[in-house]
Design a protein around this motif. Structure first.
Motif, PDB file in Angstrom:
ATOM      1  N   PHE A 117      -2.137   0.389 -22.141  1.00 16.12           N
ATOM      2  CA  PHE A 117      -2.374  -0.584 -21.078  1.00 16.12           C
ATOM      3  C   PHE A 117      -3.199   0.042 -19.957  1.00 16.12           C
ATOM      4  O   PHE A 117      -4.163  -0.556 -19.458  1.00 16.12           O
ATOM      5  CB  PHE A 117      -1.050  -1.097 -20.516  1.00 16.12           C
ATOM      6  CG  PHE A 117      -1.223  -2.024 -19.344  1.00 16.12           C
ATOM      7  CD1 PHE A 117      -1.400  -3.388 -19.538  1.00 16.12           C
ATOM      8  CD2 PHE A 117      -1.225  -1.529 -18.041  1.00 16.12           C
ATOM      9  CE1 PHE A 117      -1.583  -4.245 -18.459  1.00 16.12           C
ATOM     10  CE2 PHE A 117      -1.408  -2.372 -16.962  1.00 16.12           C
ATOM     11  CZ  PHE A 117      -1.584  -3.732 -17.166  1.00 16.12           C
ATOM     12  N   ALA A 118      -2.825   1.252 -19.540  1.00 15.58           N
ATOM     13  CA  ALA A 118      -3.525   1.909 -18.431  1.00 15.58           C
ATOM     14  C   ALA A 118      -4.966   2.226 -18.801  1.00 15.58           C
ATOM     15  O   ALA A 118      -5.884   2.039 -17.990  1.00 15.58           O
ATOM     16  CB  ALA A 118      -2.780   3.180 -18.036  1.00 15.58           C
ATOM     17  N   ARG A 119      -5.191   2.696 -20.013  1.00 17.85           N
ATOM     18  CA  ARG A 119      -6.558   3.002 -20.441  1.00 17.85           C
ATOM     19  C   ARG A 119      -7.413   1.747 -20.494  1.00 17.85           C
ATOM     20  O   ARG A 119      -8.584   1.763 -20.097  1.00 17.85           O
ATOM     21  CB  ARG A 119      -6.536   3.696 -21.801  1.00 17.85           C
ATOM     22  CG  ARG A 119      -6.083   5.156 -21.720  1.00 17.85           C
ATOM     23  CD  ARG A 119      -5.987   5.784 -23.094  1.00 17.85           C
ATOM     24  NE  ARG A 119      -5.743   7.226 -22.996  1.00 17.85           N
ATOM     25  CZ  ARG A 119      -5.400   7.986 -24.022  1.00 17.85           C
ATOM     26  NH1 ARG A 119      -5.242   7.445 -25.231  1.00 17.85           N
ATOM     27  NH2 ARG A 119      -5.210   9.282 -23.853  1.00 17.85           N
ATOM     28  N   GLU A 120      -6.830   0.661 -20.961  1.00 19.37           N
ATOM     29  CA  GLU A 120      -7.573  -0.602 -21.005  1.00 19.37           C
ATOM     30  C   GLU A 120      -7.881  -1.091 -19.593  1.00 19.37           C
ATOM     31  O   GLU A 120      -8.991  -1.561 -19.313  1.00 19.37           O
ATOM     32  CB  GLU A 120      -6.758  -1.655 -21.761  1.00 19.37           C
ATOM     33  CG  GLU A 120      -7.492  -2.970 -21.951  1.00 19.37           C
ATOM     34  CD  GLU A 120      -6.695  -3.963 -22.761  1.00 19.37           C
ATOM     35  OE1 GLU A 120      -6.907  -5.183 -22.577  1.00 19.37           O
ATOM     36  OE2 GLU A 120      -5.834  -3.550 -23.549  1.00 19.37           O
ATOM     37  N   ALA A 121      -6.902  -0.977 -18.687  1.00 19.65           N
ATOM     38  CA  ALA A 121      -7.112  -1.394 -17.302  1.00 19.65           C
ATOM     39  C   ALA A 121      -8.195  -0.557 -16.632  1.00 19.65           C
ATOM     40  O   ALA A 121      -9.048  -1.075 -15.907  1.00 19.65           O
ATOM     41  CB  ALA A 121      -5.804  -1.298 -16.514  1.00 19.65           C
ATOM     42  N   GLU A 122      -8.170   0.770 -16.887  1.00 20.09           N
ATOM     43  CA  GLU A 122      -9.195   1.645 -16.318  1.00 20.09           C
ATOM     44  C   GLU A 122     -10.565   1.304 -16.878  1.00 20.09           C
ATOM     45  O   GLU A 122     -11.572   1.356 -16.164  1.00 20.09           O
ATOM     46  CB  GLU A 122      -8.837   3.109 -16.601  1.00 20.09           C
ATOM     47  CG  GLU A 122      -7.643   3.600 -15.792  1.00 20.09           C
ATOM     48  CD  GLU A 122      -7.060   4.889 -16.356  1.00 20.09           C
ATOM     49  OE1 GLU A 122      -7.722   5.532 -17.206  1.00 20.09           O
ATOM     50  OE2 GLU A 122      -5.928   5.245 -15.960  1.00 20.09           O
ATOM     51  N   GLY A 123     -10.615   0.936 -18.163  1.00 20.50           N
ATOM     52  CA  GLY A 123     -11.875   0.528 -18.765  1.00 20.50           C
ATOM     53  C   GLY A 123     -12.431  -0.722 -18.133  1.00 20.50           C
ATOM     54  O   GLY A 123     -13.638  -0.835 -17.873  1.00 20.50           O
ATOM     55  N   ARG A 124     -11.526  -1.675 -17.840  1.00 17.83           N
ATOM     56  CA  ARG A 124     -11.972  -2.921 -17.171  1.00 17.83           C
ATOM     57  C   ARG A 124     -12.491  -2.618 -15.767  1.00 17.83           C
ATOM     58  O   ARG A 124     -13.514  -3.148 -15.362  1.00 17.83           O
ATOM     59  CB  ARG A 124     -10.814  -3.919 -17.090  1.00 17.83           C
ATOM     60  CG  ARG A 124     -10.429  -4.545 -18.420  1.00 17.83           C
ATOM     61  CD  ARG A 124      -9.576  -5.791 -18.198  1.00 17.83           C
ATOM     62  NE  ARG A 124      -8.369  -5.502 -17.462  1.00 17.83           N
ATOM     63  CZ  ARG A 124      -7.201  -5.162 -18.018  1.00 17.83           C
ATOM     64  NH1 ARG A 124      -7.108  -5.051 -19.328  1.00 17.83           N
ATOM     65  NH2 ARG A 124      -6.130  -4.927 -17.267  1.00 17.83           N
TER      66      ARG A 124
ATOM     67  N   LEU B 271       5.465   6.328 -17.429  1.00 20.09           N
ATOM     68  CA  LEU B 271       4.959   7.666 -17.750  1.00 20.09           C
ATOM     69  C   LEU B 271       3.718   7.576 -18.629  1.00 20.09           C
ATOM     70  O   LEU B 271       2.785   8.383 -18.487  1.00 20.09           O
ATOM     71  CB  LEU B 271       6.037   8.496 -18.451  1.00 20.09           C
ATOM     72  CG  LEU B 271       7.183   8.993 -17.571  1.00 20.09           C
ATOM     73  CD1 LEU B 271       8.151   9.823 -18.414  1.00 20.09           C
ATOM     74  CD2 LEU B 271       6.684   9.817 -16.391  1.00 20.09           C
ATOM     75  N   GLY B 272       3.693   6.605 -19.528  1.00 20.51           N
ATOM     76  CA  GLY B 272       2.489   6.399 -20.336  1.00 20.51           C
ATOM     77  C   GLY B 272       1.296   6.061 -19.460  1.00 20.51           C
ATOM     78  O   GLY B 272       0.191   6.570 -19.657  1.00 20.51           O
ATOM     79  N   ALA B 273       1.526   5.191 -18.467  1.00 17.95           N
ATOM     80  CA  ALA B 273       0.450   4.840 -17.540  1.00 17.95           C
ATOM     81  C   ALA B 273       0.013   6.060 -16.733  1.00 17.95           C
ATOM     82  O   ALA B 273      -1.186   6.281 -16.507  1.00 17.95           O
ATOM     83  CB  ALA B 273       0.910   3.725 -16.604  1.00 17.95           C
ATOM     84  N   LEU B 274       0.971   6.882 -16.305  1.00 17.23           N
ATOM     85  CA  LEU B 274       0.644   8.096 -15.568  1.00 17.23           C
ATOM     86  C   LEU B 274      -0.137   9.068 -16.445  1.00 17.23           C
ATOM     87  O   LEU B 274      -1.069   9.738 -15.982  1.00 17.23           O
ATOM     88  CB  LEU B 274       1.934   8.757 -15.069  1.00 17.23           C
ATOM     89  CG  LEU B 274       1.787  10.109 -14.366  1.00 17.23           C
ATOM     90  CD1 LEU B 274       0.956   9.983 -13.088  1.00 17.23           C
ATOM     91  CD2 LEU B 274       3.162  10.697 -14.063  1.00 17.23           C
TER      92      LEU B 274
ATOM     93  N   ILE C  66       1.804  -2.572 -12.756  1.00 15.41           N
ATOM     94  CA  ILE C  66       1.893  -2.532 -14.218  1.00 15.41           C
ATOM     95  C   ILE C  66       3.051  -3.403 -14.675  1.00 15.41           C
ATOM     96  O   ILE C  66       4.176  -3.234 -14.187  1.00 15.41           O
ATOM     97  CB  ILE C  66       2.114  -1.082 -14.682  1.00 15.41           C
ATOM     98  CG1 ILE C  66       0.934  -0.217 -14.216  1.00 15.41           C
ATOM     99  CG2 ILE C  66       2.277  -1.000 -16.201  1.00 15.41           C
ATOM    100  CD1 ILE C  66       1.222   1.257 -14.225  1.00 15.41           C
ATOM    101  N   PRO C  67       2.814  -4.354 -15.571  1.00 16.76           N
ATOM    102  CA  PRO C  67       3.913  -5.189 -16.074  1.00 16.76           C
ATOM    103  C   PRO C  67       4.814  -4.402 -17.021  1.00 16.76           C
ATOM    104  O   PRO C  67       4.940  -4.706 -18.207  1.00 16.76           O
ATOM    105  CB  PRO C  67       3.180  -6.329 -16.793  1.00 16.76           C
ATOM    106  CG  PRO C  67       1.902  -5.706 -17.261  1.00 16.76           C
ATOM    107  CD  PRO C  67       1.522  -4.706 -16.199  1.00 16.76           C
TER     108      PRO C  67
END
Length: 203
Positions: A190-197, A150-153, A130-131
């Protein structure tokens, strides 16, 4: 299967590892879980490696033991510590790591060398990089890499978002509340978008 979830957080002194563990534990409590935080291992002064464990579950959490291969998740604040703690992730667990490298105290004092190809080795092991530094800067809070992570987690846990945000608002310095909330939301987005991709790629 254990009824408790084990999250190991690792970084170097000065990155806010202790605060991140505190926020995670209190977010779990806010969401109705029991939670415990282990003692801090390592040197919390700037440059020293710091590792802490947070365990939470619907039932009372008693044991804080986290042997190698037992962590459901490792959250690493930089790639060297991520690589060093990779063996802690259980089979089927996951690793979230800030995509940046910091020279720890043993390297600075000449007692150790930086691992070679750390980033590439983490990618091969399935880590999510994660950047976090760039996201924190864009959110206007360069020091909030810990809160971005923590947001990504949070995207992988079932704590309500407002539980996280209430805890952040209560437990970070008052002048930094809005910046930290923005960093948390940016990491989550960011994490939700990455998981969507990733989901789209697998479809």
């Amino acid at each position: 299967m254990s009824s408790a979830t084990t999250v190991l957080l690792c970084g170097v002194g000065g990155q806010g590892t202790v605060l991140a563990a505190d926020l995670l534990a209190h977010a779990a409590l806010e969401a109705g879980y029991d939670a415990k935080v282990s003692e801090i291992h390592g040197m919390s002064q700037r440059g020293g490696a710091v590792t802490t464990v947070v365990r939470f579950g619907r039932k009372a959490v008693r044991s804080m033991v986290s042997d190698p291969g037992c962590a459901d998740c490792v959250v690493a604040f930089e790639t060297t510590e991520a690589l060093r703690n990779l063996a802690c992730v259980r089979e089927g667990g996951y690793l979230l790591a800030a995509d940046e490298s910091i020279r720890p105290l043993p390297v600075l004092t000449g007692r150790a060398l930086m691992p070679k190809h750390a980033r590439e080795r983490l990618v091969e092991a399935g880590a999510s990089l994660i950047p976090a530094g760039a996201i924190a800067r864009e959110a206007g809070s360069p020091k909030s890499v810990n809160v971005v992570l923590l947001g990504a987690l949070a995207s992988r846990l079932d704590f309500p978002q407002d539980a996280w945000e209430r805890v952040i608002a209560r437990r970070v310095p008052p002048k930094t509340v809005e910046a930290n909330l923005e960093a948390f939301r940016a990491g989550l987005a960011f994490a939700r978008e990455a998981e969507g991709r990733e989901g789209g790629d697998q479809a």
